[in-house]
Design a protein around this motif. Structure first.
Motif, mmCIF file in Angstrom:
data_model
loop_
_atom_site.group_PDB
_atom_site.id
_atom_site.type_symbol
_atom_site.label_atom_id
_atom_site.label_comp_id
_atom_site.label_asym_id
_atom_site.label_seq_id
_atom_site.Cartn_x
_atom_site.Cartn_y
_atom_site.Cartn_z
ATOM 1 N N ASN A 371 0.826 -1.220 0.000
ATOM 2 C CA ASN A 371 0.000 0.000 0.000
ATOM 3 C C ASN A 371 0.851 1.258 0.000
ATOM 4 N N LEU A 372 1.969 1.239 0.766
ATOM 5 C CA LEU A 372 2.867 2.398 0.798
ATOM 6 C C LEU A 372 3.503 2.645 -0.566
ATOM 7 N N ILE A 376 3.081 6.068 -2.632
ATOM 8 C CA ILE A 376 4.203 6.905 -3.082
ATOM 9 C C ILE A 376 4.111 7.137 -4.576
ATOM 10 N N THR A 377 3.824 6.064 -5.329
ATOM 11 C CA THR A 377 3.685 6.189 -6.785
ATOM 12 C C THR A 377 2.575 7.160 -7.155
ATOM 13 N N ILE A 383 1.718 14.955 -7.868
ATOM 14 C CA ILE A 383 2.590 16.145 -7.801
ATOM 15 C C ILE A 383 3.058 16.538 -9.182
ATOM 16 N N GLU A 384 3.490 15.510 -9.957
ATOM 17 C CA GLU A 384 3.954 15.776 -11.329
ATOM 18 C C GLU A 384 2.837 16.391 -12.173
ATOM 19 N N SER A 385 1.594 15.860 -12.000
ATOM 20 C CA SER A 385 0.445 16.386 -12.752
ATOM 21 C C SER A 385 0.126 17.815 -12.322
ATOM 22 N N LEU A 525 4.147 14.105 2.605
ATOM 23 C CA LEU A 525 3.598 12.746 2.715
ATOM 24 C C LEU A 525 4.506 11.716 2.048
ATOM 25 N N ILE A 526 5.129 12.097 0.898
ATOM 26 C CA ILE A 526 6.059 11.170 0.206
ATOM 27 C C ILE A 526 7.244 10.859 1.108
#
Length: 904
Positions: A371-372, A376-377, A383-385, A525-526
């Motif tokens: 799940n982690l 992260i993914t 963030i990238e979007s 959070l990441i």
């Protein structure tokens, strides 16, 4: 009056609030229902105990039992403090004056505090609300309502509405007194023949009194006759009592005689029966001697049958015990092996408990790890979007939220400043267009009049020729064209500015949509998730050895459980056999019991052979023996019963002798009483005549007595009627006086009603107040610096303004100018009501019901206002913050209103 400080505790939604009010404009901001208007209500409640709730208890904050409102206010440079408190059933009020550094109490109690504040402020609570408190929508109503509605609103503020209400209410009051007047008239008419009724009832009274006298004489005569008859009747009643007593004695003796003769016959019969029973007993007695042997015979047969059953049961038990012992011997090895395996499983289970949960924990860690990794993914993708969206919108290339945040703060400030600048320019152009349109509208009237008149100027009434007329027409038309050209240019500029503002607002929305805080939180959070992932992987490595050991233990445990299952049937057979043997009797004791039973059976058989000859019964059939025993037992019962009867033989013979003697005595008594009855001087016929004569005379007495009571009742009613008519006659003069008084009071009420009417005090009040309101309105309007020289109010409060083009109605001026006129009029009314000393005004939602343009105009006017020392405005319109010197923000959290003070 200037308000300095308000403190409220448990007042509606405010649990504890304190506000310091400064001079200038104070804005109370907040969402609907936050508790803004409650602050104004608390001021009104503290001063005059005015409130909008159904009861004082509804002012107390939910869950509380007591509330308090404290207000500090200044009048003529003197500082006062009023405190009002409310408990469950009591309320308190006190007024203080500050002298030096301390407050000293002036008065206490609601009534005295109200009176003192009225004297200080020179106004009561209703006047305070109408003068100082501008309610929601009043500014809009003074602009948009019809002329009659505006007149009604101003009349309400001046208190004329209450006069109109009094005028209407007095109509029903006069009607009530008119009805009372008619009631008095009707009563007087019904009392006209009272003297005749009194004379008529006096005649009836005298007649009834004569009839009562006659009846009373007759009653005396009847009583004398009744007493004579009663004396003779009482003597005969005594003889009758003696006669009945003797008759009763004779009847009793005859009854006793009959009973004794019956008993005599019965006793003779019973004695004869006893003699017959003595003869039967002699025949039965020889058969009774066989009964003991028969009972012994029966008991032996029954006992032998029971012994044989016990013998069979014991033999069966001995056989079963031998079978269980065989099962126990065959399954002994399996039982011992089962016990050993059970002990080993217990030891293995104890060892397993140290590693229990390792496998589930490992699976849980794997799931958390997965799940982690997904989280992260996903966060990296989001963030990238977000950066792609922001960079596309801003035409930039940021990949750090810190750089993006700095850039947004820089361009947001520039965009907001540009939007505000455009708003000011757009507002100014709107004002210019409205002013030019107003000028054109005001030109149309003289232009139209000029076209229709011949040889005379419609404005100054001077003589003009055709050329002068054309010159004036050309001048007016040219001015209108010039104004129209200016309007078109302004509208063109307005379109460009509005388009530019739309672009800037769109850009502002894009900037607002870019949420750097979200990017910041996702980046954090990441980092947290990566740290947590490393910790999980370390924990999984430590768990690996425990999982391997647990799998080894589980394999061993499975092998042991498998063998245990294979030998379970043999183990259960052993346990059941062992249980059966443990609960069974000892085999030696059973054998001894069996031997004893066999001996007893032999003994019983020998005894039975002996009894066959002595009892006279040769069959061993138990039923036949029981029938014989039953027959002889019944004979024995008969024998015993007859024996009991024979024992009573001598007693019955003695009783028979006594009964014979009683019969002789009763016959003798009957003869004596019969002789006494014949000698008694009682005559039944004479007795009945006396009784009938007494009843007749007594009935006559009762009838006459009833007639007397009836006439007395009628007489009482006549006397009551005479007294009632006399009382009504006394009231006649009273009703006559009250009728005259009611007539005079109705005339007075009509005079007062005419005074309260539209042509009375209402008209006078309007005529007196209109010039004062007009003068005050003019003073305020001049301070707004519009290009008008004068403002007037007619009797119906129609407003006209005078500018460069002369007299103009309210409908012909621009929206901003109309807002200014409405505000000036409301302030003019306030100053008139407060006696010219206007230091405070409170506005409750002044922008409500105004369109956006007029709302903006009002805000602009309020920004420039410095004509009133203190203004308190309640609103949810954030644009009003621009006009504020002080900002009080109200928020509601969990049912409690909280305030936050800001300085503009």
């Amino acid at each position: 009056m200037i308000i300095n400080n308000l403190r409220i505790e448990n007042f509606k939604s405010h649990s504890k609030t304190s506000i310091d009010f400064n001079t200038g404009i104070s804005i109370i901001m907040g969402e609907n229902g936050a508790g803004k208007s409650t602050i104004l209500e608390a001021i009104s409640f503290a001063l005059f105990k005015q409130h909008s709730s159904r009861s004082l208890q509804n002012l107390v904050h939910s869950g509380s039992t007591k509330m308090k409102a404290q207000l500090d206010f200044m009048v003529n440079n003197r500082l006062y403090r009023v405190i009002r408190e409310r408990g469950k059933t009591t309320s308190q009020a006190s007024l203080y004056l500050k002298e030096g550094d301390n407050f000293h109490k002036i008065v206490s109690g609601d009534k005295l505090v109200n009176m003192e504040i009225q004297n200080i402020l020179e106004m009561d609570g209703d006047l305070f609300l109408n003068a100082v408190y501008v309610r929601q929508g009043e500014i809009a109503d003074l602009i948009e309502k019809t002329q009659s509605e505006k007149k009604q609103l101003i009349g309400k503020l001046l208190g004329i509405e209450s006069l109109e209400k009094a005028w209407k209410n007095m109509a029903s009051l006069i009607k009530d007194y008119e009805a009372q007047k008619e009631n008095f008239k009707g009563r007087l008419e019904s009392m006209g023949n009272l003297q005749d009724k009194i004379k008529e009832n006096n005649v009836k009274k005298n007649k009834i009194q004569g009839q009562i006298g006659d009846i009373q004489s007759k009653i005396k005569e009847i009583i004398t006759q009744l007493e004579k008859i009663k004396k003779e009747k009482d003597e005969m009643d005594n003889q009758y009592v003696i006669y009945n007593q003797i008759q009763s004695e004779i009847s009793i003796k005859k009854g006793l005689l009959t009973s004794a003769e019956s008993r005599q016959i019965e006793l003779k019969s019973e004695i004869n029966k006893i003699i017959d029973q003595e003869k039967q007993m002699e025949k039965i007695e020889p058969q009774l001697n066989r009964l003991p042997d028969l009972n012994r015979f029966k008991d032996l047969i029954s006992d032998t049958y029971t012994l044989k059953k016990d013998k069979n049961r014991i033999e069966e038990l001995v056989t079963k015990i031998k079978s269980f012992e065989s099962i126990l011997s065959n399954n002994q090895p399996y039982f011992e092996e089962y016990k050993v395996i059970q002990d080993k499983i217990l030891d293995i289970s104890k060892e397993r408990s140290h590693f229990a949960g390792a496998h589930d924990l490992m699976e849980s860690k794997k799931s958390t790890q997965k799940n982690l990794q997904k989280k992260i993914t996903k966060l990296k993708s989001e963030i990238e979007s977000s950066f792609d969206t922001a960079n596309n919108a801003l035409d930039s290339d940021f990949n750090k939220w810190e750089d993006l945040e700095k850039h947004l703060l820089k361009i947001k400030k520039a965009v907001d400043l540009k939007i505000k600048s455009l708003d000011l320019e757009i507002t100014d152009i709107h004002r210019q267009i409205s002013s030019l349109e107003g000028l054109n509208q005001s030109i149309k009237k003289p232009l139209k009049e000029l076209e229709s008149v011949e040889g005379q100027c419609p404005v100054c009434k001077s003589d003009i020729d055709e050329s002068k007329k054309n010159e004036l027409l050309t001048g007016y038309l040219g001015e209108m064209d010039d104004n129209t050209g200016k309007i078109n240019k302004l509208k063109f500029s307005l379109q460009g500015m509005e388009k530019e503002k739309e672009i800037m607002e769109s850009k502002s929305k894009i900037i607002q949509a870019i949420n750097v805080d979200v990017l910041k939180e996702k980046s954090k959070l990441i980092d947290l998730s990566i740290k947590e992932l490393d910790e999980i992987e370390m924990e999984m490595e430590k768990l690996s050895s425990n999982v391997s050991k647990l799998e080894e233990i589980d394999a061993n445990l499975s092998s042991k459980n498998s063998r245990l299952k294979e030998i379970t049937d043999q183990y259960n057979q052993y346990i059941k056999a062992q249980g059966a043997l443990d609960s069974a009797e000892d085999s030696k004791i059973l054998q001894e019991s069996l031997n004893s039973i066999l001996k007893q059976i032999d003994f019983n058989n020998n005894e039975i052979l002996k009894l066959k000859s002595s009892s006279g019964v040769h069959s061993e059939d138990i039923h036949k023996i029981e029938e014989e025993i039953k027959r002889i037992t019944e004979l024995n019962n008969q024998y015993q019963q007859m024996k009991g009867s024979i024992d009573q033989k001598e007693s019955k013979i003695e009783t028979l002798k006594k009964v014979d003697s009683s019969i002789k005595e009763s016959k003798k008594c009957i003869e004596t009483f019969t002789q006494s009855l014949e000698n008694l001087p009682y005559n039944a016929e004479i007795h009945q005549k006396l009784i009938k004569s007494f009843e007749t005379k007594n009935q006559e007495f009762l009838e006459e007595n009833g007639n007397e009571k009836e006439l007395n009742g009628i007489l009482k009613g006549i006397i009551e009627n005479i007294n009632q008519f006399q009382e009504e006659l006394d009231k006649y003069q009273q009703y006559k006086a009250e009728l005259s008084s009611t007539n005079d009071f109705i005339k007075l009420l009509n005079i007062f009603r005419d005074l309260y009417g539209k042509d009375g005090i209402q008209k006078d009040l309007r005529n007196m107040s209109r010039p004062i309101i007009e003068e005050n309105t003019r003073d305020f309007f001049e301070k707004f610096n519009f290009d008008y020289s004068d403002i007037t109010l007619d009797e119906d409060y129609n407003i006209d303004v005078y500018g460069p083009l002369g007299n103009t109605s309210l409908d012909m001026i621009s929206g901003g100018e109309r807002i200014a006129v409405a505000l000036a009029l409301r302030l003019g009314i306030t100053r008139a009501l407060s006696g010219g000393n206007l230091e405070l005004i409170m506005l409750d939602e002044p922008t409500i019901h105004l369109d956006s343009y007029r709302r903006q105009e009002l805000i602009e006017i309020l920004k420039k206002m410095s004509i009133i020392p203190q203004m308190i405005i309640v609103t949810h319109d954030s644009d009003l913050e621009e006009a504020a010197d002080n900002i009080i923000k109200v928020q509601k959290e969990k049912g409690n209103s909280q305030i936050f003070i800001e300085t503009a």
